[in-house]
Scaffold this active site. Structure first.
Site, mmCIF file in Angstrom:
data_model
loop_
_atom_site.group_PDB
_atom_site.id
_atom_site.type_symbol
_atom_site.label_atom_id
_atom_site.label_comp_id
_atom_site.label_asym_id
_atom_site.label_seq_id
_atom_site.Cartn_x
_atom_site.Cartn_y
_atom_site.Cartn_z
ATOM 1 N N THR A 288 -4.682 10.801 -4.359
ATOM 2 C CA THR A 288 -3.659 9.799 -4.662
ATOM 3 C C THR A 288 -3.633 9.721 -6.165
ATOM 4 O O THR A 288 -4.529 10.248 -6.815
ATOM 5 C CB THR A 288 -4.116 8.448 -4.048
ATOM 6 O OG1 THR A 288 -3.853 8.462 -2.655
ATOM 7 C CG2 THR A 288 -3.457 7.236 -4.639
ATOM 8 N N GLY B 169 -0.987 3.327 4.376
ATOM 9 C CA GLY B 169 -2.386 3.203 3.970
ATOM 10 C C GLY B 169 -2.636 1.982 3.105
ATOM 11 O O GLY B 169 -1.896 0.988 3.154
ATOM 12 N N ASP B 170 -3.668 2.059 2.312
ATOM 13 C CA ASP B 170 -4.086 0.937 1.460
ATOM 14 C C ASP B 170 -3.220 0.771 0.213
ATOM 15 O O ASP B 170 -3.091 -0.335 -0.329
ATOM 16 C CB ASP B 170 -5.537 1.148 1.007
ATOM 17 C CG ASP B 170 -5.693 2.468 0.239
ATOM 18 O OD1 ASP B 170 -5.299 3.520 0.785
ATOM 19 O OD2 ASP B 170 -6.173 2.434 -0.901
ATOM 20 N N THR C 276 -8.409 4.938 -4.487
ATOM 21 C CA THR C 276 -8.037 6.166 -3.781
ATOM 22 C C THR C 276 -9.120 6.495 -2.762
ATOM 23 O O THR C 276 -10.277 6.129 -2.959
ATOM 24 C CB THR C 276 -7.856 7.342 -4.764
ATOM 25 O OG1 THR C 276 -7.715 8.553 -4.007
ATOM 26 C CG2 THR C 276 -9.039 7.512 -5.711
ATOM 27 N N GLY D 253 -7.825 5.263 3.247
ATOM 28 C CA GLY D 253 -7.128 3.983 3.184
ATOM 29 C C GLY D 253 -7.471 2.975 4.253
ATOM 30 O O GLY D 253 -7.514 1.771 3.998
HETATM 31 N N1 ASP Z 1 -5.728 5.955 -0.119
HETATM 32 C C1 ASP Z 1 -4.668 6.829 0.312
HETATM 33 C C2 ASP Z 1 -4.247 6.457 1.700
HETATM 34 O O1 ASP Z 1 -5.097 6.219 2.530
HETATM 35 C C3 ASP Z 1 -5.020 8.267 0.306
HETATM 36 C C4 ASP Z 1 -5.769 8.744 -0.871
HETATM 37 O O2 ASP Z 1 -6.162 8.027 -1.756
HETATM 38 O O3 ASP Z 1 -5.976 9.928 -0.938
HETATM 39 O O4 ASP Z 1 -3.078 6.464 1.962
#
Ligand code: ASP
Length: 285
Positions: free
Chosen positions: A157, A187-188, A208, A211
């Site tokens: 991310t 996601g988060d 990141t 999530g």
């Molecule tokens: N945190 C992000 C999600 O879960 C993915 C990532 O950070 O790679 O959507």
């Protein structure tokens, strides 16, 4: 003034190491340029994230991870520490720079828009339709095929946090999410206090990683709030330890209100770059 960016948690193949390192430094430099010219922390984090959304090596904007249907569905958010204003978009398919759309949402009556409604709002605000196929790169397609074949879980991310010359804090995060996620999965990243959080007098943070777990641990809110009684590194350590105990790895970048850039990860690697008035650096460790 401080700018700190990340290019995602998760292992970076050796062949991409240099490109990723260059990418985070380019984003950092753009954010710094904005700060130097008197731009706000919010201007700087949006500018930095935009550079990484447009760089196909990162999982955001062009080159984002693909969902189970082979399409890019993008999540992004910004938060202004000064006013606690927040704006997020989720599962957006036809916008080149979702971080700009998130900023528009912040300046509306809502805090989070998804899917078609987010696209319609983009048009209303003059953000043009971007053909979804242009978000899909050969690399993302190859990665997606590999993940499907081997049943892997990958992430990555982009994010930025900044403190400007007037002491204002801001955070921004943008992602394609997890490779091969269900259609409609959010996601988060666009959830306040999960992937993105900033609060005046304390700090700004962007996360990141996995999530589902980062969100349940509210890692960015937890880290920023803990600055009231904890050293920044310890705050990040505890927030990520909770996410890990729940089952997920990740990384967080944070800038404190007094201008200290800090980062921590439980994932195998995380790329980052920072610059402040008297220091600068970058790494992929
Ligand atoms: N945190 C992000 C999600 O879960 C993915 C990532 O950070 O790679 O959507």
């Amino acid at each position: 003034m401080v700018i700190l960016v990340h290019g995602g948690a998760g292992r970076v193949p050796e062949a991409l190491r240099e490109v990723v390192l260059e990418g985070v430094q380019r984003a950092r430099d753009e954010g710094w340029r904005v700060l130097r010219q008197g731009g706000s922390a919010m201007d700087a984090v949006v500018a930095a994230v935009k550079v990484m959304e447009d760089d196909p090596v990162f999982n955001a904007g062009t080159g984002a991870a693909l969902n189970r249907a082979g399409a890019a569905e993008l999540d992004a958010a910004v938060m202004d520490g000064e006013t606690l204003a927040f704006g997020g978009v989720a599962a957006v398919r036809d916008v080149k720079n979702p971080i700009e759309l998130a900023r528009e949402v912040m300046n509306s009556e809502h805090i989070l828009l998804c899917g078609e409604g987010a696209s319609a709002f983009a048009r209303e605000r003059g953000i043009p339709h971007h053909p979804p196929s242009l978000l899909v790169t050969e690399h993302a397609l190859a990665r997606w095929r590999e993940v499907r074949k081997k049943g892997l879980k990958t992430s990555g991310t982009v994010g930025a946090v900044a403190l400007d010359g007037q002491g204002r804090l801001a955070a921004a995060t943008s992602t394609g999410g997890i490779v091969d996620k269900r259609v409609g999965r959010i996601g988060d990243t666009p959830l306040v206090g999960a992937g993105t959080y900033a609060e005046k007098g304390l700090g700004a943070a962007s996360a990141t990683g996995e999530g589902e777990f980062l969100a349940r641990a509210l890692v960015t809110y937890r880290s920023v709030s803990a600055l009231r009684h904890q050293e920044p590194k310890d705050a990040l350590f505890e927030a990520l330890a909770l996410a890990k105990a729940l089952g997920g790895e990740g990384g967080i970048i944070l800038v404190t209100a007094d201008g200290r850039p800090v980062w921590h990860r439980t994932s195998p690697q995380m790329s980052f770059a920072f610059r402040s008035d008297d220091d600068e650096g970058a790494g992929l460790e």
